[in-house]
Write a protein that holds these residues in place. Structure first.
Motif, PDB file in Angstrom:
ATOM      1  N   ARG A  91      61.439  87.186  33.299  1.00 21.36           N
ATOM      2  CA  ARG A  91      60.200  87.936  33.071  1.00 21.36           C
ATOM      3  C   ARG A  91      59.570  87.533  31.739  1.00 21.36           C
ATOM      4  O   ARG A  91      58.346  87.401  31.650  1.00 21.36           O
ATOM      5  N   HIS A  92      60.405  87.338  30.726  1.00 16.80           N
ATOM      6  CA  HIS A  92      59.896  86.956  29.411  1.00 16.80           C
ATOM      7  C   HIS A  92      59.366  85.526  29.393  1.00 16.80           C
ATOM      8  O   HIS A  92      58.562  85.178  28.516  1.00 16.80           O
ATOM      9  N   LEU A  93      59.804  84.711  30.331  1.00 19.14           N
ATOM     10  CA  LEU A  93      59.232  83.372  30.464  1.00 19.14           C
ATOM     11  C   LEU A  93      57.932  83.413  31.255  1.00 19.14           C
ATOM     12  O   LEU A  93      56.906  82.866  30.833  1.00 19.14           O
ATOM     13  N   ALA A  94      57.973  84.071  32.403  1.00 24.04           N
ATOM     14  CA  ALA A  94      56.812  84.069  33.299  1.00 24.04           C
ATOM     15  C   ALA A  94      55.614  84.781  32.688  1.00 24.04           C
ATOM     16  O   ALA A  94      54.460  84.359  32.883  1.00 24.04           O
ATOM     17  N   GLY A  95      55.849  85.854  31.926  1.00 22.08           N
ATOM     18  CA  GLY A  95      54.741  86.601  31.345  1.00 22.08           C
ATOM     19  C   GLY A  95      53.883  85.762  30.405  1.00 22.08           C
ATOM     20  O   GLY A  95      52.660  85.631  30.613  1.00 22.08           O
ATOM     21  N   PRO A  96      54.471  85.159  29.359  1.00 19.55           N
ATOM     22  CA  PRO A  96      53.683  84.319  28.460  1.00 19.55           C
ATOM     23  C   PRO A  96      53.087  83.091  29.138  1.00 19.55           C
ATOM     24  O   PRO A  96      51.971  82.674  28.801  1.00 19.55           O
ATOM     25  N   GLY A  98      52.052  82.919  32.200  1.00 18.93           N
ATOM     26  CA  GLY A  98      50.882  83.409  32.914  1.00 18.93           C
ATOM     27  C   GLY A  98      49.724  83.721  31.988  1.00 18.93           C
ATOM     28  O   GLY A  98      48.562  83.419  32.308  1.00 18.93           O
ATOM     29  N   THR A  99      50.010  84.315  30.835  1.00 15.99           N
ATOM     30  CA  THR A  99      48.955  84.630  29.870  1.00 15.99           C
ATOM     31  C   THR A  99      48.264  83.359  29.383  1.00 15.99           C
ATOM     32  O   THR A  99      47.026  83.277  29.321  1.00 15.99           O
ATOM     33  N   THR A 100      49.071  82.353  29.036  1.00 18.70           N
ATOM     34  CA  THR A 100      48.514  81.081  28.568  1.00 18.70           C
ATOM     35  C   THR A 100      47.722  80.403  29.679  1.00 18.70           C
ATOM     36  O   THR A 100      46.632  79.866  29.447  1.00 18.70           O
ATOM     37  N   LEU A 101      48.259  80.443  30.897  1.00 15.08           N
ATOM     38  CA  LEU A 101      47.588  79.782  32.017  1.00 15.08           C
ATOM     39  C   LEU A 101      46.241  80.430  32.312  1.00 15.08           C
ATOM     40  O   LEU A 101      45.258  79.732  32.597  1.00 15.08           O
ATOM     41  N   ARG A 102      46.178  81.741  32.237  1.00 17.14           N
ATOM     42  CA  ARG A 102      44.894  82.424  32.471  1.00 17.14           C
ATOM     43  C   ARG A 102      43.869  82.067  31.397  1.00 17.14           C
ATOM     44  O   ARG A 102      42.678  81.873  31.702  1.00 17.14           O
ATOM     45  N   ALA A 103      44.323  81.980  30.155  1.00 13.65           N
ATOM     46  CA  ALA A 103      43.404  81.596  29.078  1.00 13.65           C
ATOM     47  C   ALA A 103      42.904  80.171  29.274  1.00 13.65           C
ATOM     48  O   ALA A 103      41.710  79.885  29.088  1.00 13.65           O
TER      49      ALA A 103
END
Length: 210
Positions: A91-96, A98-103
């Protein structure tokens, strides 16, 4: 079956990175492979679209279009993580990621708007390296626990590896400052996330897909 089907604009700089096709059109097959220097943008006819901070080369536009297409395929995978695994490390990998990918996706879309390129996705329906197919997404949604994590690692690694490769090609061959800066950030962040993934799922111990 997964195939790689680029637009003509991708061939000049992204061919060596895996974004290529086994069935190119005749024009691509007959194009001389060494007439354009490695540091120059691909040669096409017609004017270059203009953006708010300078000219966009065909390479810039091709990379932005591919970046959008790849991000749109991976985000639904990352969105599955909270519901399908309780593993805190994943979860701690996928969350950041995803945040970076959306940006990155938002910035790529803005740059495409500045470029004047068509808003349609030229990769619609293409299953290219680093892209999760509809069938693979269905399999992910049906999995949980370790089987889900195995599939997640496989698709995340494929996406990060390919995105770093094509971003490196854009960084070396693109001309639009904001676009090459985004490519440099994708290389930096993707490389860091691959290292994080390796600590969770070392390549040598990754289980083969069923």
């Amino acid at each position: 079956m997964r195939i790689a089907r680029p637009t003509a604009l991708l061939l000049a700089t992204l061919l060596a990175t895996g974004c290529a096709t086994n069935k190119r059109n005749d024009a691509a097959d007959t194009a001389p492979p060494t007439t354009t220097p490695a540091t120059a943008p691909p040669m096409i006819t017609g004017p270059k679209p203009m953006g708010t901070t300078g000219a966009f080369s065909p390479t810039d536009i091709a990379w932005l279009q591919l970046t959008v297409a790849m991000a749109e395929r991976l985000l639904p995978v990352l969105d599955l993580v909270p519901a399908l695994t309780a593993d805190a490390a994943w979860r701690h990998l996928a969350g950041p990621v995803g945040t970076t990918l959306r940006a990155d996706l938002d910035q790529a879309r803005r740059l495409l708007g500045d470029s004047g390129a068509p808003t349609t996705n030229p990769h619609e329906g293409h299953d290219m390296p680093g892209m999760v197919t509809a069938e693979e997404l269905t399999a992910l949604r049906s999995a949980s626990g370790q089987p889900f994590l195995r599939l997640l690692a496989e698709h995340l690694r494929a996406h990060l590896t390919q995105s770093v490769r094509v971003a490196a090609a854009e960084r070396a061959n693109g001309v639009h400052p904001a676009t090459t800066a985004l490519a440099a950030a994708v290389v930096r962040d993707g490389t860091a996330n691959l290292a994080r993934l390796d600590r969770l799922d070392p390549p040598s111990t990754t289980a083969a897909p069923a």
